[in-house]
Design a protein around this motif. Structure first.
Motif, short mmCIF file in Angstrom:
data_model
loop_
_atom_site.label_atom_id
_atom_site.label_comp_id
_atom_site.label_asym_id
_atom_site.label_seq_id
_atom_site.Cartn_x
_atom_site.Cartn_y
_atom_site.Cartn_z
N LEU A 174 1.11 -1.49 0.44
CA LEU A 174 -0.08 -0.13 -0.15
C LEU A 174 0.81 0.83 -0.19
O LEU A 174 0.18 1.63 -0.87
CB LEU A 174 -1.02 0.29 0.80
N SER A 175 1.73 0.81 0.79
CA SER A 175 2.84 2.37 0.71
C SER A 175 3.66 2.95 -0.57
O SER A 175 3.23 4.19 -1.37
CB SER A 175 3.87 2.22 2.35
N LEU A 176 4.06 1.98 -0.76
CA LEU A 176 5.04 1.75 -2.15
C LEU A 176 3.84 2.25 -3.34
O LEU A 176 3.87 3.33 -4.12
CB LEU A 176 5.96 0.90 -2.92
N PHE A 177 2.69 1.37 -3.20
CA PHE A 177 2.32 1.69 -4.85
C PHE A 177 1.68 3.15 -4.41
O PHE A 177 1.13 4.34 -5.67
CB PHE A 177 1.05 1.06 -4.98
N SER A 178 1.19 3.61 -3.06
CA SER A 178 0.79 5.19 -2.98
C SER A 178 1.85 6.38 -3.19
O SER A 178 1.67 7.16 -4.07
CB SER A 178 0.12 5.23 -1.62
N VAL A 179 2.91 5.79 -2.71
CA VAL A 179 4.20 6.83 -3.33
C VAL A 179 4.03 7.24 -5.13
O VAL A 179 3.88 8.02 -5.27
CB VAL A 179 5.04 6.65 -2.50
N LEU A 180 4.20 5.52 -5.16
CA LEU A 180 3.56 5.92 -7.35
C LEU A 180 2.82 6.87 -7.61
O LEU A 180 3.26 7.44 -8.44
CB LEU A 180 4.33 4.27 -7.35
N LEU A 181 1.64 6.28 -6.83
CA LEU A 181 0.75 7.29 -7.78
C LEU A 181 0.74 8.73 -7.29
O LEU A 181 0.08 9.20 -8.49
CB LEU A 181 -1.23 6.18 -6.40
N VAL A 182 1.42 8.71 -5.83
CA VAL A 182 1.32 10.51 -5.90
C VAL A 182 1.80 10.96 -6.57
O VAL A 182 2.43 11.81 -7.54
CB VAL A 182 1.32 11.20 -4.55
N MET A 183 3.18 10.15 -6.97
CA MET A 183 5.11 11.13 -7.74
C MET A 183 4.15 11.31 -9.34
O MET A 183 4.15 12.39 -9.52
CB MET A 183 6.17 9.76 -7.50
N GLY A 184 3.52 9.91 -9.55
CA GLY A 184 2.82 10.10 -10.88
C GLY A 184 1.45 11.29 -11.13
O GLY A 184 1.72 12.27 -12.16
N LEU A 185 0.48 11.45 -9.81
CA LEU A 185 0.08 13.09 -10.44
C LEU A 185 0.53 13.84 -10.56
O LEU A 185 1.02 15.17 -11.33
CB LEU A 185 -1.09 12.99 -9.12
N ILE A 186 1.65 13.90 -9.48
CA ILE A 186 2.67 15.45 -9.99
C ILE A 186 3.55 15.13 -11.03
O ILE A 186 3.19 16.43 -11.49
CB ILE A 186 3.70 15.09 -8.46
#
Length: 199
Positions: free
Chosen positions: A159-171
């Motif tokens: 959950l943590s790592l895919f959430s980071v990927l999700l947020v970084m992708g949006l940025i």
């Protein structure tokens, strides 16, 4: 601020984001921080959303944006600013590549978060690996995380790592979209707000 300087700032911002995404994707190959057989790695990790989408495909726009500041193109038809405007126009294409790559990473991450990790759900006589969650039900009910017996901490890791990927992708998508606007303004109005075409 001149459009070339602004693009350089965007490029500098994109580089560390791309590195973070690549590292997150690599860490996802080790569920819960433990090495496992490749068939026990969550399917979405193999789509390389962080490595290809938000990583490699983001390096190209970042390098182009960084180079716009020092663009000393000789111009066209005797007009020096024409070459600079063409360079800003071409940066829009690379920004579109960045949006596509980051969008791919965001989609892969969202699907992975919704489906949850692959983990051991039965470790008695025959060890059984499965994806025990459906439709993101584990996101609102932390009690059912106990369905994943091994590797330890795999749910929070996933959950943590895919959430980071999700947020970084949006940025990254937002930064590339800003460069599209910046590039269009530079093509239409020139490189600098003050009327000078010096980058």
């Amino acid at each position: 601020m001149c459009s070339g300087n602004f693009a350089k700032c965007l490029g500098i911002s994109l580089m560390p984001l791309a590195i973070v995404c690549v590292l997150c994707n690599i860490l996802l190959f080790f569920p819960g921080g433990k090495p496992v057989e490749k068939e026990h790695i969550t399917e979405q990790v193999w789509y390389f959303g962080g490595i290809l989408g938000s990583g490699v495909l983001m390096i190209f726009p970042a390098l182009v944006f960084l180079g716009l500041k020092n663009n000393d193109c000789c111009g066209c038809c005797g007009n020096e600013s024409c070459g600079r405007r063409f360079a800003m126009l071409s940066s829009i294409l690379f920004a579109a590549v960045g949006v596509a790559g980051a969008g791919y990473s965001v989609i892969v991450s969202a699907v992975a978060i919704n489906e949850g990790p692959q983990c051991v759900v039965n470790n008695t006589e025959a060890v059984t690996w499965d994806t025990p969650f459906s439709n993101g039900d584990y996101l609102s009910d932390k009690d059912i995380w106990s369905k994943c017996l091994e590797p330890p901490g795999v749910v929070s890791w996933h959950l943590s790592l895919f959430s980071v990927l999700l947020v970084m992708g949006l940025i990254q998508m937002a930064l590339c979209a800003v460069q599209v606007v910046n590039g269009l303004l530079a093509c239409l109005c020139g490189d600098c707000c003050g009327g000078s075409d010096a980058v």
